[in-house]
Enzyme design. Structure first.
Site, PDB file in Angstrom:
ATOM      1  N   GLU A  82      41.831  36.927  47.395  1.00  0.00           N
ATOM      2  CA  GLU A  82      42.317  37.050  46.018  1.00  0.00           C
ATOM      3  C   GLU A  82      43.749  37.568  45.955  1.00  0.00           C
ATOM      4  OE1 GLU A  82      39.633  39.311  43.618  1.00  0.00           O
ATOM      5  OE2 GLU A  82      38.027  37.826  43.755  1.00  0.00           O
TER       6      GLU A  82
ATOM      7  N   GLU B 282      40.639  47.133  43.391  1.00  0.00           N
ATOM      8  CA  GLU B 282      39.447  46.349  43.735  1.00  0.00           C
ATOM      9  C   GLU B 282      39.883  44.896  43.655  1.00  0.00           C
ATOM     10  OE1 GLU B 282      37.241  44.174  43.828  1.00  0.00           O
ATOM     11  OE2 GLU B 282      35.301  44.792  43.068  1.00  0.00           O
TER      12      GLU B 282
END
Length: 690
Positions: free
Chosen positions: A153, A144
């Site tokens: 990210e 995730e």
């Protein structure tokens, strides 16, 4: 050991480095995290659980032991799901130590300590082999690692490294695949956040500098709750296009890539903005899908899941382009290892561009050359382009200006001093002590042949002397007020401190615009935003109270109990009380030496769950002209609130929310203290029966 932390201060309009305890950053990171939001995202959790069950079953069907690598484990939730689904062992990697420690507690509390190993490292530092972090490579990869832009990210480099070093060739990934979608639209509302537009003042158009108008801006994503952008505010120029996909079960590349989608323009208009989002296929068959699509793409919009940790993306094209209905177009997306950017061309031009090298793709990345996009945020562009707001300031200036007015502007990167000159002020000065904002304003002055008509002073208010003003005294002090360092609405009270510092340079009867500001509050029930601060307790049957306790401890830390800035136009709420003026700041007078204290109560007039209070400032420009950075319309009979799209409001969350009947027998009790020495506003709230 002490830590030095930057914090906005109203007393000097800057981020001061203040000495805090060594726990300060720790508590701030935890208190403002999105962990609660993610765990309260039931749609996400259910889809991950279904995908994990399918992946474990797939590996078991081959007669293999299931070894899981969970990158970015957070609370350890996905690893616990995997073990419950039948995995033999999980390596759960979490780089953020406080969360890794919480994950260890949660794993132990749920009885999985012999099946899950928490590794407090970045995944690229994890080692494999006997006696290493991982005894063997994994055959199930769970991650995730996504943000609103999917890859922001560092998902691609992490996947790339994992496939090369940490997982088997035949591994199964959950999620299995991500697909990015985009739609080309015309939207004057959104485009007003991209470019400075001509502004009419007293029959004269104030034009944007060519360098600003021609600048492609930046490629940084504008992430918003796209569900709150009404379809009536944009015109689709083409269909929703599938741009590209990433298969996480096979080796992933973080190299520069580009993808194109061809379509026929369905209507004529200005190609300005690309709306984008992504879906996750949790399994290879694509039957378990977690979608980030905005609610207006759903047949029944109210069924769309809400989440704040993943939103939708708005990308502004480098320049708007006229397209004709029936025109063959090619929409291209490029990405590096962390970001995306878009362009649109006719299909014939796209064929030629595809023959160019990868270096040309890099050169096509939008990059700000005018500096305006580096000093003005997207909402700030919208604020400057807001015609209603501009009309209020022009009307107020027209009311107070005289032929012999000597004006001084105090705001960052403001156009008000130019308005004052165009409206007939004798002399106009403007304090611009940030070099970048000064250069942007200089460009605007040159573009409109106003150089020398507005004198920019590169000094701080406390350094300004009568000599800087040519011996003149200021008869009109003006401000929006707007300052780049302001996070919460009351941080712009720096204007009041400037007015106080400059008192010796003002004429005895000088006019101050705005003449005052009022702090307003209303108790609200949020439709969804409450989830970001709500304790989880259990998630998919797992006890996650150690995480709740960790967040609560940080929320109880001194700085973390204060209001938070949120753009409430993105987060619908319902007023449960009347709005109230709780504090007034009189700019015609200097900042007082004694604190300003305000106490009172607001009865609940509507039933509901009170999640907190919303706060904002309203500036009184003249006795009869005001500008609000909060509510822009009166609260409706049902409690509906309309908020400014260009400002953030302050939100103080109650923990937990207060249930009330709305019969006027209960109230929110408030206590506000404005501390002149620090510029801070301390606040406290309680609930009482009437």
């Amino acid at each position: 050991m002490k830590a030095f932390c930057g914090r906005a201060k109203s007393t000097n309009g800057a981020f001061d480095c203040l000495e805090e305890s060594e726990e300060y950053d720790y508590h701030q990171e935890i208190a403002r995290s999105s962990y609660a939001d993610m765990l309260n995202d039931r749609d996400r959790n259910e889809k991950y659980y279904q995908g994990i069950r399918a992946a474990v079953a797939h590996v078991q069907a081959k007669g293999e032991n299931v070894i899981v690598l969970d990158i970015g484990t957070g609370t350890g939730l996905l690893s616990m799901m995997a073990v419950t689904a039948g995995a033999d062992f999980c390596y759960a990697v979490e780089v953020f130590k406080p969360m890794a420690d919480a994950a260890k507690c949660i794993v132990e509390k749920n009885g999985f300590v012999d099946k899950i190993k928490i590794i407090n490292k970045h995944s690229t530092d994890v080692t494999v082999g006997p006696g290493e972090d991982m005894e063997m490579k994994a055959n199930v990869l769970i991650t995730e690692l996504f943000d609103t832009e999917l890859i922001g990210e560092g998902a691609l480099p992490s996947y790339e490294h994992a496939h090369q070093n940490l997982v088997q060739e035949s591994c199964v990934a959950v999620p299995h695949r991500a697909t990015v979608y985009a739609q080309l639209v015309e939207s004057q509302l959104l485009w007003s956040w991209a470019k400075l537009q001509p502004i009419e003042v007293q029959g004269t158009q104030l034009l944007p500098p060519p360098a600003v108008g021609d600048c492609s801006g930046t490629h940084s994503v504008c992430d918003i709750q796209l569900s709150q952008i009404s379809p009536h505010t944009f015109t689709p120029l083409g269909p929703i296009c599938t741009m590209f996909g990433v298969d996480f079960s096979t080796p992933v590349s973080s190299a520069l890539q580009s993808y194109s989608s061809q379509f026929v323009a369905q209507t004529s208009g200005q190609a300005q903005v690309v709306l984008s989002w992504w879906d996750l296929d949790m399994d290879p068959s694509g039957t378990i899908v977690c979608s980030m699509a905005p609610s207006w793409t759903y047949p029944q919009p109210k069924t769309a899941p809400w989440r704040d940790h993943w939103m939708q993306s708005v990308y502004f094209l480098p320049a708007e382009r006229q397209v004709a209905e029936g025109e063959d177009l090619s929409l291209t997306v490029c990405h590096d290892d962390y970001s995306l950017w878009y362009s649109v061309k006719s299909q014939s031009a796209a064929v030629v561009s595809r023959q160019h090298s990868q270096d040309d793709m890099i050169l096509s990345r939008p990059s700000c050359t005018c500096q305006a996009h580096l000093v003005w945020t997207r909402p700030r562009f919208g604020q400057l382009n807001d015609k209603v707001r501009t009309k209020s300031y022009v009307s107020a200036l027209r009311n107070v200006l005289k032929e012999d007015s000597v004006c001084l502007g105090v705001s960052d990167g403001s156009l008000l001093p130019m308005f004052a000159h165009l409206l007939g002020a004798e002399k106009v000065f403007s304090l611009e002590n940030f070099s970048m904002t000064k250069r942007v304003i200089e460009q605007v002055l040159v573009a409109n042949s106003l150089r020398g008509e507005v004198e920019l002073l590169d000094v701080r208010p406390e350094q300004l002397t009568s000599e800087d003003l040519g011996g003149k005294q200021i008869s009109l002090l003006i401000g929006e007020p707007y300052f780049c360092t302001s996070l919460l609405p009351w941080h712009s009270l720096y204007f009041w401190y400037c007015r106080t510092t400059l008192a010796g340079l003002l004429q005895p009867n000088a006019t101050i615009l705005p003449c005052s500001a009022t702090l307003h509050m209303v108790a609200v029930e949020f439709q969804d935003l409450w989830r970001i601060r709500a304790p989880c307790v259990t998630c998919e049957g797992f006890d996650v109270t150690p995480m709740d306790d960790m967040i609560q401890k940080s929320l109880d830390f001194r700085e973390s109990r204060e209001a938070e800035p949120h753009p409430l136009w993105e987060y619908p709420c319902r007023a449960l009380t009347q709005s109230a003026t709780v504090m007034t700041f009189d700019f015609t007078r200097c900042v007082p030496q004694q604190p300003i204290i305000s106490q009172g109560s607001l009865p609940f007039i509507r039933s509901g769950q009170c999640h907190g209070v919303a706060m904002w400032l309203e500036y009184k420009l003249t006795p009869d002209i005001s500008v609000s950075v909060g509510l822009t319309e009166p609260i409706s009979e049902q409690g509906h609130c309309e908020w400014s799209r260009h400002s953030k409001q302050g939100v103080y969350f109650f923990r937990p929310g207060w249930e009330n009947s709305g019969n006027g027998r209960a109230a929110v009790v408030y206590n506000f203290i404005f501390e002149p020495s620090s510029g801070d506003i301390k606040m406290d709230f309680d609930r009482k029966s009437l």
